[in-house]
Design a protein around this motif. Structure first.
Motif, PDB file in Angstrom:
ATOM      1  N   ARG A 143       4.556  10.064   7.217  1.00 47.89           N
ATOM      2  CA  ARG A 143       5.670  10.024   6.415  1.00 47.89           C
ATOM      3  C   ARG A 143       6.811   9.239   6.573  1.00 47.89           C
ATOM      4  O   ARG A 143       7.574   8.399   5.960  1.00 47.89           O
ATOM      5  CB  ARG A 143       6.439  11.509   6.057  1.00 47.89           C
ATOM      6  N   ARG A 144       7.189   9.180   7.979  1.00 45.74           N
ATOM      7  CA  ARG A 144       8.105   8.196   8.657  1.00 45.74           C
ATOM      8  C   ARG A 144       7.972   6.744   8.377  1.00 45.74           C
ATOM      9  O   ARG A 144       8.674   6.137   8.045  1.00 45.74           O
ATOM     10  CB  ARG A 144       8.355   8.456  10.080  1.00 45.74           C
ATOM     11  N   THR A 145       6.467   6.533   8.284  1.00 42.14           N
ATOM     12  CA  THR A 145       6.152   5.079   8.052  1.00 42.14           C
ATOM     13  C   THR A 145       6.243   4.557   6.726  1.00 42.14           C
ATOM     14  O   THR A 145       6.188   3.399   6.488  1.00 42.14           O
ATOM     15  CB  THR A 145       4.792   4.946   8.787  1.00 42.14           C
ATOM     16  N   TRP A 146       6.226   5.532   5.885  1.00 38.85           N
ATOM     17  CA  TRP A 146       5.931   5.189   4.316  1.00 38.85           C
ATOM     18  C   TRP A 146       6.903   4.438   3.750  1.00 38.85           C
ATOM     19  O   TRP A 146       6.748   3.932   2.551  1.00 38.85           O
ATOM     20  CB  TRP A 146       5.520   6.451   3.528  1.00 38.85           C
ATOM     21  N   GLY A 191       6.756  -0.304  -0.059  1.00 39.23           N
ATOM     22  CA  GLY A 191       6.618   0.924   0.458  1.00 39.23           C
ATOM     23  C   GLY A 191       6.546   1.932  -0.558  1.00 39.23           C
ATOM     24  O   GLY A 191       6.244   1.645  -1.711  1.00 39.23           O
ATOM     25  N   LEU A 192       6.454   3.226  -0.130  1.00 41.26           N
ATOM     26  CA  LEU A 192       6.423   4.210  -1.254  1.00 41.26           C
ATOM     27  C   LEU A 192       7.406   4.295  -2.174  1.00 41.26           C
ATOM     28  O   LEU A 192       7.131   4.499  -3.608  1.00 41.26           O
ATOM     29  CB  LEU A 192       6.440   5.786  -0.392  1.00 41.26           C
ATOM     30  N   ASP A 193       8.702   4.039  -2.098  1.00 43.51           N
ATOM     31  CA  ASP A 193       9.785   3.919  -2.979  1.00 43.51           C
ATOM     32  C   ASP A 193       9.344   2.959  -3.895  1.00 43.51           C
ATOM     33  O   ASP A 193       9.545   3.176  -5.199  1.00 43.51           O
ATOM     34  CB  ASP A 193      10.947   3.565  -2.300  1.00 43.51           C
ATOM     35  N   ARG A 240      -3.014   2.204  -2.862  1.00 45.44           N
ATOM     36  CA  ARG A 240      -2.177   1.166  -2.207  1.00 45.44           C
ATOM     37  C   ARG A 240      -1.679   1.656  -1.016  1.00 45.44           C
ATOM     38  O   ARG A 240      -1.409   1.017   0.161  1.00 45.44           O
ATOM     39  CB  ARG A 240      -1.349   0.707  -3.067  1.00 45.44           C
ATOM     40  N   LEU A 241      -0.920   2.792  -1.143  1.00 44.39           N
ATOM     41  CA  LEU A 241      -0.199   3.261   0.008  1.00 44.39           C
ATOM     42  C   LEU A 241      -1.008   3.475   1.369  1.00 44.39           C
ATOM     43  O   LEU A 241      -0.820   3.102   2.458  1.00 44.39           O
ATOM     44  CB  LEU A 241       0.351   4.531  -0.196  1.00 44.39           C
TER      45      LEU A 241
END
Lengths: 321, 321
Positions: B282-285, B293-295, B314-315
């Motif tokens: 999660r910290r890397t996402w 990134g996830l956002d 893709r993530l």
């Protein structure tokens, strides 16, 4: 049951967009069953989503959620809105509890082509709220519903989850239900955008509103400029519903003006993407081609041969390999 | 406060193993603060863990958890056991609620070098139970405690979590607390290995035991051959404690004979490794070097430009890249 024919997903999406209830039903079944076509359905729906206003409606058993949903649908229909209802509530008459059917008169909307009502299973392997509920919202959104109401029973974590799903979260209470304690416990003081004290013709309704107001003032809510209104309704008699719709609209306008609507929807999408990615990772962890899987690493930790951080590192190395 | 000197972790572990209370306290502080030394501490402890019997003790506020813990400690000390207590309970007198101190007489154990008592913060970014609680259990285990008691207040999910942490889970009830409903709601019918109806000298205690027996019989429990006993105690007067210790020992023997002890501990380690790995992912996402990134992926999903499954793919591609 006769075997189902292979679903023609693009065709179903076209027919659902044209308002055909059977196509809507078939698409929701496809997402609800987590069928192999689930991804295809979601991908086909994606370009047609984002228009519907999503309302979450939650509260403890007995506060009158279904009666309120029903009255709300009537009110929205009177304004010419197309409405979808997803009842994720094992106690809801919409989801099979026909015992209360006489009170609820869902027949009110039977035969109305602009109302679509569906009950959803409340299980879900990725959380308390059915995993398929956000997908079903997408179906109703693509099918042209102006408003989608997601009704959930407010116990445990589900009201917090519905708040994650909805643009506007309505929290229902009623007098004589020990609401103060209920509210504090369940975290509903933090998540409601509009509070409704239903059965407001009963003793104690004013007290519930006052208690609620002071508890909300003390709650750890986002400092975003929205002060949640606390309305009084008698859903059974249709009282207070026009005011409720007005407050829902006012909240929606606020969401749009402040950009909060986009932020909420992005947050919702973020949680969904993350849950899907984590579930996919979890499926691979038992069996990482040739390497020690999670089970072996866990056994090594339990035996004191390694520590959980080192084991997590090895797990992630293998995911990345 | 004077600045803390750099911790000599191997030295602290040696001193804790020799029974030095200050070294135990320092190590627990290191894991509780999630200090940079957390990994080093856990790694240094690992070879010395796995010997302690871990008891979870949970129940609603007011059933007498702290009194029972105190009486249990006394009983275990009489048998020559070294005992550690972790109170993850905001209402516990062990964790600062000195208001009840006169009743609880924690002074009973003050100055006893073979009893170590510590309160833990109940927050924790990876779940309701403090993330650091399992690490603190490891410290007490390595420090030579024969038994570690983890006391949690039984509201929400915490009793289910403590069951995941413990070898043997004790669930406390008391007459006149609306226990039937409490029990059904919280899922404690599924997780208890030994049930204790405390305050058994009060009216209604027999009824609570009878109700509990029939509810447990109906509950969705693992079919593992263990039938949880339902004991009666008056912890305040020390009544029923010898029987409680006997049932705890009987359960521990059953765990060992059936191999369930190893399975439970492996399951616990598995959940812990997985939680650490997910937190690291999660910290890397948010920031996957140069990639979306996830956002950004979430924003694309919210805008209908892609669907959540494609975004999750893709993530994960980026994690694996």
């Amino acid at each position: 049951m006769p075997p189902r024919t292979e679903a023609d997903v693009p065709g179903l999406v076209e027919r659902a967009r044209a308002g055909e209830a059977r196509a809507v039903a078939r698409l929701i079944s496809l997402v609800e069953d987590e069928s192999p076509r689930l991804r295809e359905v979601t991908a086909a729906l994606a370009p047609h989503t984002g228009r519907a206003q999503v309302l979450g409606l939650t509260g403890a058993p007995g506060v009158g959620k279904s009666t309120t949903t029903n009255a709300l649908v009537r009110e929205l229909r009177a304004r010419g809105k197309r409405v979808g209802v997803l009842a994720v509530d094992p106690s809801s008459p919409f989801s099979g509890g026909a015992l209360l059917g006489d009170r609820i008169r869902m027949q009110d909307h039977a035969g109305d082509p602009d109302v679509y009502i569906r009950s959803m299973a409340s299980r879900g392997h990725l959380g308390g709220l059915a995993w398929s509920t956000p997908q079903a919202v997408r179906v109703l959104d693509a099918a042209g519903c102006d408003v989608v109401v997601v009704e959930t029973v407010g116990v445990g974590q589900s009201e917090v989850e519905v708040a994650g799903l909805a643009d506007t979260t309505l929290v229902l209470l009623a007098p004589g239900m020990g609401d103060g304690i209920q509210a504090a416990k369940a975290g509903i003081l933090e998540v409601g955008d509009v509070y409704v004290v239903n059965k407001a013709d009963r003793d104690g309704a004013d007290q519930v509103r006052r208690d609620l107001r002071s508890m909300i003032a003390l709650a750890d809510r986002p400092d975003d400029g929205w002060t949640p209104p606390i309305l009084a309704t008698v859903a059974q008699a249709g009282q207070g519903l026009a005011e409720l719709v007005a407050e829902i609209d006012r909240h929606h306008a606020w969401l749009q003006e402040t950009g909060e609507l986009g932020r909420r929807r992005a947050r919702r999408a973020r949680a969904e993407v993350e849950a899907i990615a984590l579930a996919a990772l979890r499926r691979t962890w038992g069996d990482i081609g040739g390497h020690a899987g999670l089970d072996e690493l866990a056994a090594a930790v339990a035996a004191g041969e390694t520590d959980p951080w080192a084991a997590a590192d090895r797990l992630l190395e293998q995911v990345r390999a």
